[in-house]
Design an enzyme around this catalytic site. Sequence first.
Site, PDB file in Angstrom:
ATOM      1  N   GLY A 262       0.851  -1.189   0.000  1.00 25.41           N
ATOM      2  CA  GLY A 262       0.000   0.000   0.000  1.00 25.41           C
ATOM      3  C   GLY A 262       0.879   1.228   0.000  1.00 25.41           C
ATOM      4  N   ARG A 299      -1.636  11.478  10.848  1.00 25.41           N
ATOM      5  CA  ARG A 299      -0.512  10.638  11.262  1.00 25.41           C
ATOM      6  C   ARG A 299       0.414  11.301  12.287  1.00 25.41           C
ATOM      7  NH1 ARG A 299       3.174   8.932   8.394  1.00 25.41           N
ATOM      8  NH2 ARG A 299       3.276   6.756   9.047  1.00 25.41           N
ATOM      9  N   CYS A 328      -9.456  22.622  17.115  1.00 24.02           N
ATOM     10  CA  CYS A 328      -9.443  22.958  18.535  1.00 24.02           C
ATOM     11  C   CYS A 328      -8.937  21.792  19.387  1.00 24.02           C
ATOM     12  CB  CYS A 328     -10.844  23.369  18.970  1.00 24.02           C
ATOM     13  SG  CYS A 328     -10.867  24.181  20.565  1.00 24.02           S
TER      14      CYS A 328
END
Length: 402
Positions: A262, A299, A328
Amino acid sequence: MSINFKELANKYGTPYYVYDFDYITNQYNELKTAFKARKSLIAYAVKANSNLSVIKHLANLGAGADCVSIGEVKRALKVGIEPYKIIFSGVGKTDDEIRQALEFGILMINVESAAELDRVEVIAKELGKVARISIRINPNIDPKTHPYISTGLHENKFGVDIDTAKRMYIQCKNSDNLEPTGIHCHIGSQLTQLQPIKESVQIIADLVRNLAAIKIELSFIDIGGGLGIIYDDEKLIDTNEYAQTVLETMFGLDITVVCEPGKFIVGNSGTFITKVLYEKVNGEKRFVIVDGAMNDLIRPSLYNAYHKSEVLNDNKEFSACNLVGPVCESGDFFAKNVQLPKTQHNDLVAIYSAGAYGFSMSSNYNTRGRVAEIAVENGEDRLIRKRETFEDLITLEEEFIK
């Protein structure tokens, strides 16, 4: 190939993801060529980047699909990947997902527990079908990667041990509704050392030989994916050496190799482009605030992953800063204590190696629309996913307002 990020920003707005499809082609072909000495199937891990145009591009190259939800299976089918090239993995398949997978006639269901195998058998019997089964082995080998993307240790939730697998294969052999077809192992993502891969493949190849001795003949050996890419200064596994090592462990076996890349295929194809809104200083701490956020690329927030970031200006006045977004949350950052030049409003920032687990993990947190996706191929750009509007976000809710 050089991509003009500023031109694309003017044309499509920011933030956006852009993918180099020529790079994707090269990565796929490199891996396919490495395994040319044996029957092989490169089954693209759809979870890495599930954009239909990305999957279609790989389908055109001959790729199959490794899927972890029935939605991903349907994406693969929609763009023309043949059912016999689709594998359905994942630890938590629902009855309905299993039922649909059997009705689609995919290559095999990758089973991850004895309880799951029982459910597949029951459902296959109800449908009057024979389910082609692969069993995921957990070899208890340390992949030497981040613990959140490690999958091959007993402390991880994936797969079964060797003894459990043997019992499951015997159950398949003795069942009228199960067909033992393959064996699978995937020890983690972002792998940069060959030895753990070699050890894990050796374990499953030995199991294939042991099963053959009791007249259980498998057709596919799925070595998983996980080959690392360059985020910073990683030393990568040579593709040909990888293939040669894998094939050596299978000496004497007449079996098709399945590989599930992937990130290796799409990771370095993608760049996330975001725009500077402001700079601010709290005490002695400098912040560069951009219009992209953790909901777009999670990530760094999720497991402190490193992505190289670059301000696309000519300023040579560098200093340490945190590169942050508008969401936030204190966890809304792309980089901490990174050296970046002084920025101005509307300067672009490129965040590299974002083609895998970028958009596919994005969300609408803070009612933020997901960003546009762009493909560049043979020097031409095209939109492959429109930027979401507020109306897109509320379309499943507004009819229920009282």
